[in-house]
Design an enzyme around this catalytic site. Structure first.
Site, PDB file in Angstrom:
ATOM      1  N   ASP A 263       0.879  -1.161   0.000  1.00 29.08           N
ATOM      2  CA  ASP A 263       0.000   0.000   0.000  1.00 29.08           C
ATOM      3  C   ASP A 263       0.924   1.220   0.000  1.00 29.08           C
ATOM      4  OD1 ASP A 263      -2.059   1.782   0.023  1.00 29.08           O
ATOM      5  OD2 ASP A 263      -3.083   0.933   1.763  1.00 29.08           O
TER       6      ASP A 263
HETATM    7  C1  BGC Z   1      -4.860   3.471   0.067  1.00 33.52           C
HETATM    8  C2  BGC Z   1      -4.988   2.464  -1.044  1.00 33.52           C
HETATM    9  C3  BGC Z   1      -4.813   3.139  -2.367  1.00 33.52           C
HETATM   10  C4  BGC Z   1      -3.467   3.842  -2.394  1.00 33.52           C
HETATM   11  C5  BGC Z   1      -3.166   4.575  -3.675  1.00 33.52           C
HETATM   12  C6  BGC Z   1      -3.589   4.290  -0.054  1.00 33.52           C
HETATM   13  O1  BGC Z   1      -3.599   5.330   0.842  1.00 33.52           O
HETATM   14  O2  BGC Z   1      -4.898   2.825   1.311  1.00 33.52           O
HETATM   15  O3  BGC Z   1      -6.227   1.813  -0.976  1.00 33.52           O
HETATM   16  O4  BGC Z   1      -4.939   2.218  -3.401  1.00 33.52           O
HETATM   17  O5  BGC Z   1      -3.434   4.797  -1.344  1.00 33.52           O
HETATM   18  O6  BGC Z   1      -3.983   5.663  -3.814  1.00 33.52           O
END
Ligand code: BGC
Length: 744
Positions: A263
């Site tokens: 993530d």
């Molecule tokens: C989120 C993810 C997301 C990623 C990219 C993160 O903060 O938890 O779900 O895909 O950002 O935007």
């Protein structure tokens, strides 16, 4: 004849020539692993390192020298996110990135219809392809453990079986377009509060029976090409490099051959990233200066810091090659495919899919005196009240925020439908909640400012309500901080902005009050008995107003069923009853230990154990027609290990409208060595019936449906003995019961 021979020879020569100049890794007819071996042998160390971490906010490098394109990811999961600047979260200002917003995943889950999930994935895949994306960051399948979780709207409810049945076709539909799914957030990311610092303590049974099955289904049934590690910790390891979850369970036990993506900012350490399962690092924060590198992305844990450890001899290339092989496999599945579908965007089919999924997911929770559907033959004046009737909801909420080509708000959808039949529609604001109309540089263009006091707003609404035949209130949450949004859990179970007072005041002056709740979570409804109808309207995306109007007016017959329990009060939820949420902060360390002491008793499993009565049960949802389930029969009374058993249930539409019902089958283990939930969902089927029509629904279950996870033996066990199948149309309405025995 002579001509044929010549053409044949020419064709043969062409093939031979092609084979001679086309490297094996580009030959799609060759076996995948051979192509990967070939490509591996051509890569330099730097090239290998360059493809296992990001090169911009959402892309990672290919290998230009070998014709391997840049790899583009995008959120996810409800539509394709607008393009951002190379190195920033801010908008790139593109004018060709306005998408269709599909219903939020809670709404998809509420359809209880795997065909809808496939259609969703496919349409989203087409949008992604058109926009040149190779991976969608979604779907999300974290279990709804508490209605406080700010991101439940991005997930598929509280039940592992339901989520499993929906995630697999979503992934298949998406990947059929040559776009990888990145199923998130693996795992145990069940609240947003302290999401980077929560260390989850959960017993093995709950882990395997509740929190992992949907991920496992995504991998083993959906064949997902990507999994995103979550921010939180489990057993004191961050989940983007977690030896237990990634190496042991995901890769070893489940045989996952895809890529583990961190993530954004979820990786924290080079050696842990090397050793504990991470393959592709994204979003790591760097100031771009500390290492003195030209490019801040070279400071990523899996970039120069990794290279230095290899150069020092601390690591060989075994771990690196394993990651690279996975990333190359991902390329073969996506960017290196010759004939990937080209996709399409904002097509009529995509809007139709969004609308139909929305209609099927809307849940009619209550309908006293048949207040709904609004009968335009008798109803002359409808008053619409509430901010959520006019507020665009596709902008906001965190990474799933979108920039849409269009979004029909509820008031517009309902008004145009009713006016078509000559009904007069009026509007009153009722309350002012959140007037912010932009997120990350995307603006809705709406001005929702209103300076009147709440007394003035209520007075206006009440006066107008007195004159109306029907009042429809649109309220709920709105994706602002603490109201269903990433990074922020909710802070109270009640509705914000004193909406309860507005509803109570309206209920006093008009008996035909319909409350449409827009949210991804359950909310307290102290006025439940004083309103006629309640509709759960989720976040439906581009077609919100149309889908809601379809259901409110009866053009579509509601068939959605709750994908989670709707508790009367917060303390009816296990995590809150036991006081575990959001955990306890460690002394001198910024880590919150959150023990899931309710164990396997999540959602309706807790309801059964604690004997509470929810406001609305898991699986509940009404229709404008009536259905009758006949007596079910089972294909056997005794089955052996490895056998399956089929239950056949006649279902009749006994009302006057066509409609769909979801037949639900729960299994109860009548005697077990380990304690088990009273019942668990193990089969369901949605069936469409014309008035008077009867269909035979067949639900087949096997060993999986009878098994529990034995935490002593670390394996699934189907224990011989007596079981009961409970069949009906909601977890609290299971009138038909059939006993059967699993023999030794
Ligand atoms: C989120 C993810 C997301 C990623 C990219 C993160 O903060 O938890 O779900 O895909 O950002 O935007």
């Amino acid at each position: 004849m002579k001509r044929t021979v010549i053409s044949f020879a020419v064709a043969l020569l062409a093939i031979v020539a092609y084979a001679a100049v086309t490297p094996l890794y580009l030959d799609e007819s060759a076996p995948l692993e051979q192509r990967i071996n070939d490509l591996m042998s051509r890569l330099t160390l730097d090239e290998k390192l360059s493809i296992i971490h990001a090169q911009s906010k959402f892309s990672s490098a290919g290998v230009p020298r070998l014709g391997i394109p840049t790899f583009w990811t995008s959120d996810g999961p409800h539509g394709v996110r607008p393009d951002v600047l190379w190195d920033e979260w801010e908008q790139a200002g593109a004018t060709n990135d306005s998408c269709v917003a599909f219903p939020a995943l809670t709404c998809l889950a509420a359809t209880w219809n795997p065909d809808m999930a496939r259609r969703y994935g496919l349409a989203l895949g087409e949008e992604a392809r058109y926009r040149g994306k190779d991976m969608i960051l979604g779907p999300g399948v974290n279990i709804c453990r508490t209605p406080f979780n700010g991101r439940n709207f991005e997930y598929m409810g509280e039940d592992p079986y339901l989520a499993s049945q929906l995630v697999a076709p979503y992934v298949q539909g998406l990947q059929s377009q040559g776009v990888a799914a990145c199923v998130k957030h693996y795992a145990l990311n069940n609240n947003e509060l302290f999401r980077h610092t929560t260390n989850v303590i959960v017993d093995d049974r709950a882990l395997h029976e509740i929190y992992l099955p949907a991920f496992k289904a995504a991998v083993q049934q959906g064949h997902a090409w990507g999994i995103m590690g979550s921010y939180n910790l489990y057993k004191n390891y961050h989940n983007c490099h977690n030896p237990y979850l990634l190496n042991n369970i995901l890769k070893r036990d489940w045989g996952f051959d895809g890529v583990v993506v961190s993530d954004w900012g979820g990786a924290h350490d080079t050696e842990q990233s090397i050793n504990y399962g991470l393959d592709l690092e994204f979003g790591t924060w760097t100031d771009g200066l500390s290492e003195g590198a030209k490019n801040a992305y070279d400071d990523y844990y899996l970039a120069l810091p990794y290279k230095r450890l290899i150069e020092k001899g601390k690591y060989g290339t075994k771990e690196l090659d394993e990651k690279v092989r996975r990333v190359l496999r991902l390329f073969m599945r996506t960017t290196l495919r010759d004939h990937r579908p080209r996709g399409s965007m904002c097509s009529a089919e995509h809007y139709a899919a969004a609308r139909e999924i929305g209609c099927e997911g809307i849940v009619l929770l209550q309908n006293k005196g048949e207040a709904l559907p609004i009968n335009t033959a008798t109803v002359k004046r409808v008053l619409v009240v509430g901010e959520n009737a006019i507020k665009m909801m596709t902008v906001g909420g965190g990474s799933s925020s979108l920039k849409v080509q269009r979004e029909i708000v509820p008031l517009d959808g309902l008004k145009s439908r009713l006016e078509r039949d000559g009904v007069i529609v009026d509007y009153a604001r009722g309350y002012v909640g959140d007037t912010i109309s932009s997120y990350n540089g995307v603006t809705t263009g709406q001005n929702l400012e209103d300076n009147r006091t709440s007394a003035q707003l209520i007075e206006e609404a009440v006066n107008k309500a007195r004159e109306a035949d029907v009042v429809v209130f649109f309220g709920g949450l709105n994706k602002r901080h603490h109201q269903d949004a990433e990074e922020y859990d909710r802070e109270s179970y009640g509705l914000p902005y004193a909406q309860d007072a507005v509803i109570e005041a309206l209920a006093k002056v008009n008996k035909r009050l319909v409350v449409v709740n827009i949210s991804g979570n359950a909310v307290a409804m102290p006025w439940r008995d004083r309103v006629a109808a309640i509709v759960q309207g989720w976040y439906i995306g581009s077609e919100t107003g149309h889908a809601l109007a379809d259901v409110l007016v009866g053009d579509a017959n509601p068939s959605g069923k709750l994908p989670y329990t709707w508790p009367e009060k917060l303390t009816d939820v296990g995590a809150h009853a036991l006081g575990d949420y959001p955990g306890t902060k460690r002394d001198n360390e910024d880590i919150w230990d959150e023990e899931y002491r309710e164990g396997i008793y999540v959602g309706y499993r807790w309801v059964d154990k604690a004997k509470t009565k929810p406001a609305f049960a898991f699986g509940h949802g009404l229709s404008y027609t009536t259905f009758k389930l006949g007596k079910p029969v089972a294909s056997a009374t005794r089955i052996a290990q490895g056998d399956s058993i089929t239950f056949t249930i006649p279902v009749t539409n006994t009302g006057r409208r066509a409609g769909a019902e979801v037949v639900q089958l729960y299994i109860s283990d009548l005697k077990s060595s380990l304690e088990r939930p009273l019942k668990e969902l193990k089969g369901f089927q949605k069936v469409y019936l014309e008035p008077g029509q009867t269909a035979m629904v067949n639900i087949t279950i096997g060993r999986d449906a009878l098994s529990y996870y034995d935490d002593q033996r670390s394996e699934w066990v189907a224990e011989p003995g007596d079981f009961e199948a409970l069949i009906g149309t909601a977890s609290d309405n299971l009138p038909a019961r059939i006993k059967f025995t699993l023999t030794e």
